[in-house]
Design an enzyme around this catalytic site. Structure first.
Site, short mmCIF file in Angstrom:
data_model
loop_
_atom_site.label_atom_id
_atom_site.label_comp_id
_atom_site.label_asym_id
_atom_site.label_seq_id
_atom_site.Cartn_x
_atom_site.Cartn_y
_atom_site.Cartn_z
N ASP A 11 33.85 74.94 87.31
CA ASP A 11 32.55 74.35 87.01
C ASP A 11 31.50 75.14 87.77
O ASP A 11 31.82 75.90 88.70
CB ASP A 11 32.52 72.87 87.45
CG ASP A 11 31.15 72.24 87.27
OD1 ASP A 11 30.61 72.34 86.15
OD2 ASP A 11 30.60 71.68 88.24
N SER A 12 30.24 74.93 87.41
CA SER A 12 29.14 75.60 88.11
C SER A 12 28.98 75.10 89.54
O SER A 12 28.26 75.70 90.32
CB SER A 12 27.85 75.37 87.33
OG SER A 12 27.61 73.98 87.20
N TYR A 43 24.04 76.38 86.37
CA TYR A 43 24.15 77.24 85.19
C TYR A 43 23.16 76.78 84.09
O TYR A 43 22.76 77.57 83.26
CB TYR A 43 25.57 77.16 84.60
CG TYR A 43 26.66 77.89 85.34
CD1 TYR A 43 26.47 78.45 86.60
CD2 TYR A 43 27.93 78.02 84.76
CE1 TYR A 43 27.51 79.11 87.26
CE2 TYR A 43 28.97 78.68 85.40
CZ TYR A 43 28.75 79.23 86.66
OH TYR A 43 29.78 79.88 87.30
N GLY A 44 22.85 75.50 84.10
CA GLY A 44 22.09 74.89 82.99
C GLY A 44 20.80 75.57 82.59
O GLY A 44 20.51 75.69 81.40
N CYS A 74 32.84 72.29 82.91
CA CYS A 74 31.38 72.39 82.92
C CYS A 74 30.91 72.40 81.47
O CYS A 74 31.36 73.21 80.67
CB CYS A 74 31.00 73.70 83.61
SG CYS A 74 29.24 74.06 83.60
N ASN A 75 30.00 71.50 81.14
CA ASN A 75 29.50 71.45 79.76
C ASN A 75 28.75 72.73 79.39
O ASN A 75 28.90 73.25 78.29
CB ASN A 75 28.54 70.27 79.59
CG ASN A 75 29.27 68.97 79.40
OD1 ASN A 75 29.41 68.47 78.29
ND2 ASN A 75 29.74 68.40 80.49
N THR A 76 27.96 73.25 80.33
CA THR A 76 27.16 74.44 80.04
C THR A 76 28.06 75.64 79.76
O THR A 76 27.89 76.33 78.75
CB THR A 76 26.19 74.73 81.21
OG1 THR A 76 25.36 73.57 81.41
CG2 THR A 76 25.31 75.92 80.92
N GLU A 153 22.52 64.88 92.16
CA GLU A 153 22.91 65.63 93.36
C GLU A 153 22.27 65.02 94.61
O GLU A 153 22.85 65.04 95.68
CB GLU A 153 22.47 67.10 93.23
CG GLU A 153 23.22 67.85 92.16
CD GLU A 153 24.33 68.76 92.67
OE1 GLU A 153 24.27 69.18 93.82
OE2 GLU A 153 25.25 69.03 91.87
N CYS A 185 27.06 66.43 80.05
CA CYS A 185 26.84 67.16 81.30
C CYS A 185 27.67 66.47 82.38
O CYS A 185 27.77 65.24 82.40
CB CYS A 185 25.36 67.12 81.67
SG CYS A 185 24.99 67.83 83.28
N THR A 186 28.27 67.30 83.25
CA THR A 186 29.15 66.75 84.29
C THR A 186 28.49 65.67 85.15
O THR A 186 29.18 64.78 85.65
CB THR A 186 29.56 67.89 85.25
OG1 THR A 186 28.39 68.63 85.62
CG2 THR A 186 30.57 68.79 84.62
N HIS A 187 27.18 65.78 85.33
CA HIS A 187 26.50 64.86 86.26
C HIS A 187 26.15 63.51 85.64
O HIS A 187 25.93 62.54 86.36
CB HIS A 187 25.22 65.50 86.78
CG HIS A 187 25.46 66.63 87.73
ND1 HIS A 187 26.24 67.72 87.41
CD2 HIS A 187 25.03 66.83 89.01
CE1 HIS A 187 26.27 68.55 88.45
NE2 HIS A 187 25.55 68.03 89.42
N1 DGL Z 1 27.96 71.52 85.31
C1 DGL Z 1 26.76 71.61 84.51
C2 DGL Z 1 27.04 71.00 83.12
O1 DGL Z 1 27.95 70.22 82.93
C3 DGL Z 1 25.59 70.90 85.15
C4 DGL Z 1 25.04 71.59 86.37
C5 DGL Z 1 24.49 72.96 86.07
O2 DGL Z 1 23.42 73.08 85.45
O3 DGL Z 1 25.13 73.90 86.46
O4 DGL Z 1 26.34 71.31 82.19
#
Ligand code: DGL
Length: 269
Positions: A11-12, A43-44, A74-76, A153, A185-187
């Site tokens: 993940d990012s 990463y987003g 990570c979704n991105t 976060e 998105c993970t968050h």
């Molecule tokens: N992990 C990223 C996602 O799921 C979110 C955080 C990021 O922007 O890196 O898209």
């Protein structure tokens, strides 16, 4: 033996630990190797080329750890780069997009699905494409909600500020009468309560972390790759940097403390 190797996750940053938390719940006998690109997070907001380059390096690092299967938690990265990187590697990989898309199709009753995610995830159009591959009649409404990531976060997920931002962001999705919303998105799973309050209790929320863990489990079962040596699990957590506040934030995502975090120079990969 192949089935006794660990599963690799990347993940990012710390967000992918929501997927690992689900793996611990659904597959308690599996060992995990996690790489969080904390030093290059987020990463987003980044371009497609950079996300692709970072994803290639994350995968190359995990391959060196001799994992049996890779989950892009990570979704991105899943939305922007996974298809390309999976085609370049001879190891099976699972991203969070297809499991989320499938669960959304199963959940919707009125055929109107909302997707929320980072700028890059929404710009990639990956979720609408995955959904339309399964059912081209469904209407998909996508929306970037970038401020949700720093709110989580910073531990603001249940505060009034989060609610105000959610009200502003989600207004347009309420107007188009979706009945299902993918937390792309993970968050966002950590904001579930606020999002549910704002979008309304009649809208079903799809948590891609839960769906991805379930799909990883199905995959390992089908391939005969579930761990079977009966030994104690051994998890390893690698990051590209350890900021001061890393431990409490990671604990919030994983639901438990992480000891022994190992730093790697990801730029070498
Ligand atoms: N992990 C990223 C996602 O799921 C979110 C955080 C990021 O922007 O890196 O898209």
């Amino acid at each position: 033996m192949m089935q006794n190797k660990p599963i690799g996750f990347f993940d990012s940053g710390v967000g992918g630990l929501t997927v690992v938390a689900e793996i611990f719940r659904q597959l308690p006998d599996e060992s995990v190797v996690y790489f969080g690109d904390v030093g290059r997070y987020p990463y987003g907001p980044r371009s497609k080329d950079i996300i692709l380059q970072f994803t290639r390096q994350d995968v190359a690092f995990l391959r060196e750890q001799d994992v049996k299967f890779i989950v892009a938690a990570c979704n991105t990265a899943s939305a922007v780069a996974l298809e390309t990187v999976a085609a370049e590697n001879d190891i099976d990989m699972l991203g969070v997009i297809n499991p989320g898309a499938r669960a959304a199709i199963e959940a919707t009753r009125n055929g109107r699905i909302g997707i929320i995610g980072t700028h890059a995830t929404i710009a990639s159009d990956s979720y609408p494409k995955a959904i339309h591959k399964l059912d081209d009649k469904v209407k998909v409404f996508s929306l970037a909600c970038p401020l949700f990531v720093p709110l989580v976060e910073e531990g603001y997920q249940d505060k009034q500020a989060a609610r105000l931002i959610a009200e502003d962001y989600l207004k347009s999705l309420r107007e188009v009468k979706i009945d299902t919303l993918v937390l792309g998105c993970t968050h966002y799973p950590l904001l579930k309560k606020t999002i549910q309050d704002v979008i309304g209790s009649d809208v079903r929320l799809i948590d891609s972390a839960t769906e991805t863990a379930a799909e990883a489990r199905k995959y390992l079962e089908q391939k005969g790759l579930l761990r079977s040596d009966g030994k104690q699990t051994r998890h390893k957590f690698y990051v590209s940097d350890v900021p001061d506040r890393f431990a409490p934030v990671a604990e919030r995502f994983l639901g438990r403390r992480i000891d022994n975090i190992i730093i790697v120079d990801i730029t070498k990969y």
